[in-house]
Design a protein around this motif. Structure first.
Motif, PDB file in Angstrom:
ATOM      1  N   UNK A  92       0.829  -1.214   0.000  1.00 34.44           N
ATOM      2  CA  UNK A  92       0.000   0.000   0.000  1.00 34.44           C
ATOM      3  C   UNK A  92       0.861   1.261   0.000  1.00 34.44           C
ATOM      4  N   UNK A  93       1.930   1.265   0.786  1.00 35.83           N
ATOM      5  CA  UNK A  93       2.848   2.421   0.810  1.00 35.83           C
ATOM      6  C   UNK A  93       3.515   2.633  -0.550  1.00 35.83           C
ATOM      7  N   UNK A  94       3.920   1.536  -1.192  1.00 35.51           N
ATOM      8  CA  UNK A  94       4.509   1.650  -2.534  1.00 35.51           C
ATOM      9  C   UNK A  94       3.500   2.209  -3.525  1.00 35.51           C
ATOM     10  N   UNK A  95       2.263   1.746  -3.444  1.00 32.88           N
ATOM     11  CA  UNK A  95       1.213   2.261  -4.330  1.00 32.88           C
ATOM     12  C   UNK A  95       1.012   3.761  -4.140  1.00 32.88           C
ATOM     13  N   UNK A  96       1.025   4.179  -2.882  1.00 26.89           N
ATOM     14  CA  UNK A  96       0.868   5.610  -2.603  1.00 26.89           C
ATOM     15  C   UNK A  96       2.040   6.417  -3.169  1.00 26.89           C
ATOM     16  N   UNK A  97       3.245   5.910  -3.030  1.00 25.51           N
ATOM     17  CA  UNK A  97       4.426   6.580  -3.580  1.00 25.51           C
ATOM     18  C   UNK A  97       4.325   6.686  -5.103  1.00 25.51           C
ATOM     19  N   UNK A  98       3.901   5.632  -5.736  1.00 28.34           N
ATOM     20  CA  UNK A  98       3.751   5.635  -7.194  1.00 28.34           C
ATOM     21  C   UNK A  98       2.689   6.653  -7.610  1.00 28.34           C
ATOM     22  N   UNK A  99       1.581   6.722  -6.876  1.00 27.93           N
ATOM     23  CA  UNK A  99       0.531   7.706  -7.177  1.00 27.93           C
ATOM     24  C   UNK A  99       1.064   9.132  -7.048  1.00 27.93           C
ATOM     25  N   UNK A 100       1.886   9.368  -6.033  1.00 28.91           N
ATOM     26  CA  UNK A 100       2.475  10.707  -5.844  1.00 28.91           C
ATOM     27  C   UNK A 100       3.389  11.065  -7.011  1.00 28.91           C
ATOM     28  N   UNK A 101       4.187  10.114  -7.444  1.00 32.79           N
ATOM     29  CA  UNK A 101       5.097  10.353  -8.574  1.00 32.79           C
ATOM     30  C   UNK A 101       4.287  10.655  -9.831  1.00 32.79           C
TER      31      UNK A 101
END
Length: 182
Positions: free
Chosen positions: A162-171
């Motif tokens: 979930x944290x990785x998904x959030x980081x990808x969304x931010x990028x």
């Protein structure tokens, strides 16, 4: 005495019953008590053939006592209940759970996954479009290879994803990319 059986199971003649009695007591070495307990557990379903199938199965597994058979049946009931729960969470319907138990569930439990973890994994697979036993098995094998076996480890795994998904969304957001890549 086993004489009770020939009257409680109404599909066979006395001589046919005698053949069964010889097989069960002299070849398989079951006691009268064991045979009667197994017969009562069938609840008059299937007749002598069903009883013979059960006793033959127990003989093959080398279970002779009522206690061994009861313990085995208790485990089988638990596995079937767990299999039903996992399939329901995964969105899969099975008429017969034995192949699922034999081909997947026993392996997962042997590898150390708990009932609770497997139910959580099934829910996760459902939510992430891995809605088949084969896909869940691939996912479980992947988790196992990463050492993710306990429920706490799986929860940590989900949080990391979930944290990785959030980081990808931010990028993507910072680059003005609106399409979601899966």
């Amino acid at each position: 005495s086993l004489r009770y059986l020939s009257y409680s199971v109404q599909d066979d003649s006395d001589s046919y019953y005698g053949d069964y009695q010889f097989l069960w007591t002299k070849v398989f070495f079951f006691t009268d008590r064991t045979i009667l307990e197994v017969a009562q557990s069938l609840k008059k379903k299937g007749g002598m053939k069903a009883l013979d199938n059960k006793l033959t199965k127990y003989h093959t597994l080398q279970f002779l006592s009522v206690e061994e058979i009861a313990s085995y049946e208790s485990v089988q009931t638990h596995l079937k209940t767990l299999a039903k729960t996992i399939c329901a969470k995964l969105g899969v319907y099975l008429e017969n759970f034995e192949p699922f138990i034999d081909n997947y569930l026993n392996d997962w439990l042997f590898k150390g996954f708990s009932d609770e973890t497997l139910v959580e994994i099934a829910t996760y697979c459902f939510r992430n479009a891995n809605r088949s036993l084969e896909k869940m098995d691939n996912f479980v094998q992947n988790l196992y290879s990463q050492g993710v076996i306990s429920n706490q480890n799986f929860l940590n795994y989900q949080n990391n994803i979930n944290n990785l998904d959030e980081e990808i969304k931010k990028i993507f957001s910072s680059l003005n990319i609106v399409e979601i890549v899966t």
